[in-house]
Design an enzyme around this catalytic site. Sequence first.
Site, mmCIF file in Angstrom:
data_model
loop_
_atom_site.group_PDB
_atom_site.id
_atom_site.type_symbol
_atom_site.label_atom_id
_atom_site.label_comp_id
_atom_site.label_asym_id
_atom_site.label_seq_id
_atom_site.Cartn_x
_atom_site.Cartn_y
_atom_site.Cartn_z
ATOM 1 N N ASN A 1 -10.208 15.814 -16.715
ATOM 2 C CA ASN A 1 -10.198 14.514 -17.063
ATOM 3 C C ASN A 1 -11.560 14.132 -18.089
ATOM 4 O OD1 ASN A 1 -8.280 12.206 -16.301
ATOM 5 N ND2 ASN A 1 -8.583 13.329 -14.237
ATOM 6 N N CYS B 1 -10.025 8.275 -6.851
ATOM 7 C CA CYS B 1 -9.179 9.393 -7.472
ATOM 8 C C CYS B 1 -9.221 9.344 -8.988
ATOM 9 C CB CYS B 1 -7.794 9.406 -6.947
ATOM 10 S SG CYS B 1 -6.814 7.746 -6.778
ATOM 11 N N ARG C 1 6.004 3.120 -8.397
ATOM 12 C CA ARG C 1 6.183 4.029 -7.306
ATOM 13 C C ARG C 1 7.517 4.159 -6.875
ATOM 14 N NH1 ARG C 1 2.756 5.331 -10.337
ATOM 15 N NH2 ARG C 1 0.492 5.523 -10.018
ATOM 16 N N ASP D 1 -7.278 6.599 -10.848
ATOM 17 C CA ASP D 1 -7.075 5.122 -10.965
ATOM 18 C C ASP D 1 -7.571 4.284 -9.954
ATOM 19 O OD1 ASP D 1 -6.519 5.148 -13.860
ATOM 20 O OD2 ASP D 1 -4.643 5.508 -13.436
ATOM 21 N N GLY D 2 -7.647 5.162 -8.636
ATOM 22 C CA GLY D 2 -7.899 4.514 -7.411
ATOM 23 C C GLY D 2 -6.835 3.402 -7.086
ATOM 24 N N TRP D 3 -5.816 3.968 -7.113
ATOM 25 C CA TRP D 3 -4.520 3.185 -6.404
ATOM 26 C C TRP D 3 -3.556 4.075 -5.689
ATOM 27 C CZ3 TRP D 3 -3.975 0.601 -11.566
ATOM 28 C CH2 TRP D 3 -3.432 1.370 -12.639
ATOM 29 N N ASP D 4 -3.602 5.361 -5.806
ATOM 30 C CA ASP D 4 -2.623 6.160 -4.979
ATOM 31 C C ASP D 4 -3.400 6.867 -3.791
ATOM 32 O OD1 ASP D 4 -0.388 5.333 -6.364
ATOM 33 O OD2 ASP D 4 -1.136 6.644 -8.083
ATOM 34 N N ARG D 5 -4.121 7.896 -4.434
ATOM 35 C CA ARG D 5 -4.708 8.864 -3.255
ATOM 36 C C ARG D 5 -5.671 8.142 -2.462
ATOM 37 N NH1 ARG D 5 -4.868 13.810 -7.396
ATOM 38 N NH2 ARG D 5 -4.738 12.035 -8.974
ATOM 39 N N ILE E 1 0.456 12.221 -8.456
ATOM 40 C CA ILE E 1 1.767 11.770 -8.089
ATOM 41 C C ILE E 1 2.943 12.591 -8.511
ATOM 42 C CG2 ILE E 1 0.920 9.422 -8.184
ATOM 43 C CD1 ILE E 1 2.044 9.021 -10.992
#
Lengths: 574, 622
Positions: free
Chosen positions: B248, B336, B382, B338-342, B274
């Site tokens: 990244n 993580c 998702r 974007d900070g909305w999944d993991r 994801i």
Amino acid sequence: MEFSELIKTATVESVLLAGTGLPAVRGTLCITSHHLLLSSCPGGDGQPGTVELWLLIRNVDAVEKRVQNLGWYQPPRTNGSPRDTRLAGSSGTITLRCKDLKVLQLEIPGMEECLNIASSIEALSSVDSVMMMYPFFYRPQDLRLEEGWHLFPLEQYFQKIAAQTNQWRLSDLNRDFTTCPTYPAGVIVPAAVSDDTLRRAARFRQGGRFPVLSYYHPRNGTVMLRSSQPLTGPNRKRCPEDEVLLGTVLDEGERGFIIDTRSAQAAKQARMTGGGTEPKSSYPQWKRLHRPLERGRPLQESFIKLVEACNDASLSMDRWLSRLESCRWLSHVKAALSTACLAAQCLDREEASVLVHGAEGTDTTLLVTALAQVILDPGCRTMVGFQGLLEREWIEAGHPFHLRCARSAYSHARLKQEAPLFLLFLDCVWQLSRQFPFSLEFGESLLLALFDNAYASDYGTFLCNNEKERCLCKVKENTHSLWAWLNQPEEKKKYLNPLYSHNPLVIWPSVEPQSIQLWQGLFFRWIRPSQYLEEARAEMQRLVEAKEAPAKESAGSRLSRSLSDPAARTENER
Amino acid sequence: MEHIRTTKVEQVKLLDRFSTSNKSLTGTLYLTATHLLFIDSSRRETWILHHHIAAVEKLPLTTSGCPLVIQCKNFRIVHFVVPRERDCHDVYNSLLQLSRTAKYEELYAFSYNPKQNESEQVKGWQLIDLAEEYKRMGVPNDYWQLSDANRDYKICETYPRDLYVPRTASKPIIVGSSKFRSKGRFPVLSYYHKDKKAAICRCSQPLSGFSARCLEDEHMLQAISKANPSNRYMYVMDTRPKLNAMANRAAGKGYENEDNYSNIRFQFVGIENIHVMRSSLQKLLEVSGTKGLSVNDFLSGLESSGWLRHIKAVLDAAVFLVKAIAVESASVLVHCSDGWDRTSQVCSLGALLLDSYYRTIKGFMVLIEKDWISFGHKFSDRCCQLDGDPKEISPVFTQFLESVWNLMEQFPQAFEYNEAFLLQIHEHVHSCQFGNFLGNCQKEREELKLKEKTYSLWPFLLDEQKKYQNPLYSPDFSPELTLLEPNTVSFNFKFWRNMYHQFDRSMHPRQSVYDLIMNMSEQNKQLEKDIKELEAKIKQKNGQPDAVILKEHQQSAHPAPVALKTPPCFKKEQPLIPVNDAVRTIEGSNTADNRYSEFMEEFSKAEPAVVSLEYGVARMTC
């Protein structure tokens, strides 16, 4: 032989005992003829120490020793303490791997003591003579010797069958164990076949294990028989008496199934060594089905590999799953359950009689016949019925417990005839209990206790390989029966399933791999902290008991207490 | 409605998914505006919500008709055989259209009417109040305050309006920090541990590239660590694998350089992204959906899918977080990409392990509202609520539920709710029947006016909470902040059969301990109540003849079975885990349900001469 000759050091002070999930304790270690004891050091106030460990030495499967601080290999650097630090500093660790899969560690001060203790345990745990084993010395106060040995007479089992059909009789042709050394004195056979014919048929079966009745299915009168392989040999020998014996089981036009627990290939190969299988031409009414089940060394190795994997907490998920796969234990569970279901299906759905055999007829054969009965017969799912089933289909039927359970999963000794068939059976029963949680009267704790006792026991029930040996060793006269102990009211309570309710139906399990689970209660018993699971189980028990109680007793007694309160008061006043 | 080409097809067969003997039910297929309905000859109904349909497949024509396979997002797979190809084609095309929705307004939630009045609807939405929740945690306090920086979604579109930040973090610091973070998702409070005075904070990755720094962001982190009086060190957990985070950097993103931030301890925890999770689930479903699977195929398939490895990674990360807080009293910042999944997975599981409130029914709703819905987990993308980019679909939330289930297996008495609760939530995350999970963030939800046009799921679940109660829930676990310390050794993770085979009845235990225990504890409570009432009466009537009392007692000792009320919203759905009317079902089940019947088939084929046997097979398959 004297046990004392084997004990090189009888006591050692200040031994540190550690086991997984237990706090370490220090105490005095004692070795007796049959036990390893550790009592914690008495406190300063002169109180006697409490016994922290009381281990049957027969339960020890492997002894590993490691000696630390080999001080005398290095020159002493300082002239510090006046005492000989070189020897005092040395110590050893003994790891005891038990047959019930528990692992204990003893840290023993002094190298010589450590080595002595280790070799004493090794020597005592490998005493192979049955008569020297602990059950012959164990004399609990509250049990009588003869108790429990005649709880499940075959006569009684036969009477139940006789009440429904006169096609079968109880024969005592084997009363002196000459016709078949591994059969019990009494066997149930077709009424129309004479003892003479049976004797001749026995000569055609390996080890003399001629076809006998294992289970009578009352719903439709079909039967399950078991035997060993026929001795057809390379020349395709026949035996008219054996053919008659199997022929009388079926009416004209009826078909039966022979479930051979070997592959077709293996059965064919057995001919070269004198064995074989029933050719269609000689047994026209019987259809042969081959369902290969693992046995012997591969099964023992599967058990060893599984236990190894379970004990390795460092495994990554992928390694764990691949080790679980490669040990194949769950495949064996599935295969055993499927084959038992097939036998049950033949009886119950196809309404056809079944003969089960493999080679010797003492291992996979019994696994299948016993399991099929748990599936079919609600009677076998009660506490007493299950004990009767074990007695009839495993112990008296001549499963060689002494050979098969001599060593468990940790032993480094060269494998002889060890194989965990009985454990596989218990595992399959556990799978049934998971799929039908209300249908078995007993719980997981009974299965665990049976596993433990089959490998090392205070009781004589699982001693020897067959009834003949048990008679010679006078097991029933000189040892206590496990059943007598288990059936004491206080003890029995621990093994009951609180959720049990009689289920008169056949319980057909799912044998999909998604439905078959690893028996965590056994394989992780000493590894995984189970405090939360046990508390949950206790709570479940409490809920069930509370449910029965308020309705029956609690409500009643509380009400009557409230009602009688005034009376009690007046009595007090008086 | 214009998509429905045919509303009714007769003589349709429903095949059993795992039976090898072509067992089937014949019935009629109906297409409604919202559901696909199959009614078999014994009047049993199978309802499938169009939104639940993940894929429809038409298989090549066979002699008995045209097979149609429907895969659902709740892992139900149905296999129909439609007699005429034309009908099959019509149903297929209709379903393709109906299962793909282009606009939010066409989703079921906008037409679903549970016959509530407006005030009930409003009250339903007010059931979960996050401001109240932060108050419960103990914020605002001396160290943390509510910031109005995002009041109008100006700083971060995907965050909620109300955000809690350290008191020392001034507005310029917030603004500066947000500019240095991907999608403007700057560090904010997710959970505050009252006793340890330590916080779980969350954010997205920094835009650090290979060397960029941002003083405001550095101040922001310093403010967080200073807001913890018990430990000045804080952990920064990057939940990605190190390699991904490094990659990244080339895109101008990346991770915190320990040298630039004072007092931080940086840690990667290696949860995959994801896309890896999506294909892992795909593989898992391929394995579990295979007919005639051997144990070894299953285990090797389970291994190569990597699914349990991912679940373990998620839970391991949560355990790491919990240790930092519970043992070291250190605050933790989780991110993580974007900070909305993991990040949502780890923060919410961490809080669940730390705080017993989240293990209650209401608390779990709050947890989902807070860490998933309000912080912008992209439920719409998702779960593929609208027809969109298939690369955005990922079972991140499913993994969260599965992690919770694994904890429930280890701590059977620690949760007020049961497995059925998790399954029901999973059902409705995909059903689009309620407004809660629609859209990708709060801003979007407000624009959709969900609170006026749709209903909240939670009051409906609370209404029938009896179904979701764990009868073994123990008060020992209920005191505030009771910590759970799970064991994450590999063998503790199991395949979640009740999730992935929820609708394959033959695979499950035929008798449910849960139902029984639940019913018993229900009856116990009733009886206890009866006893109290009776005792009260006895006190009153002291002196009256006993007979009367005893008679009353007898009557009340056998209460009628507690009928579980089914609100209208669930009436159409079949129960998740089939709940039997008779509590203690006496069931032996059927050989034909199970795979060993194939053995019979197999040998009857090999030996066709056996007439009686073929009869047997025929009988078993019907």
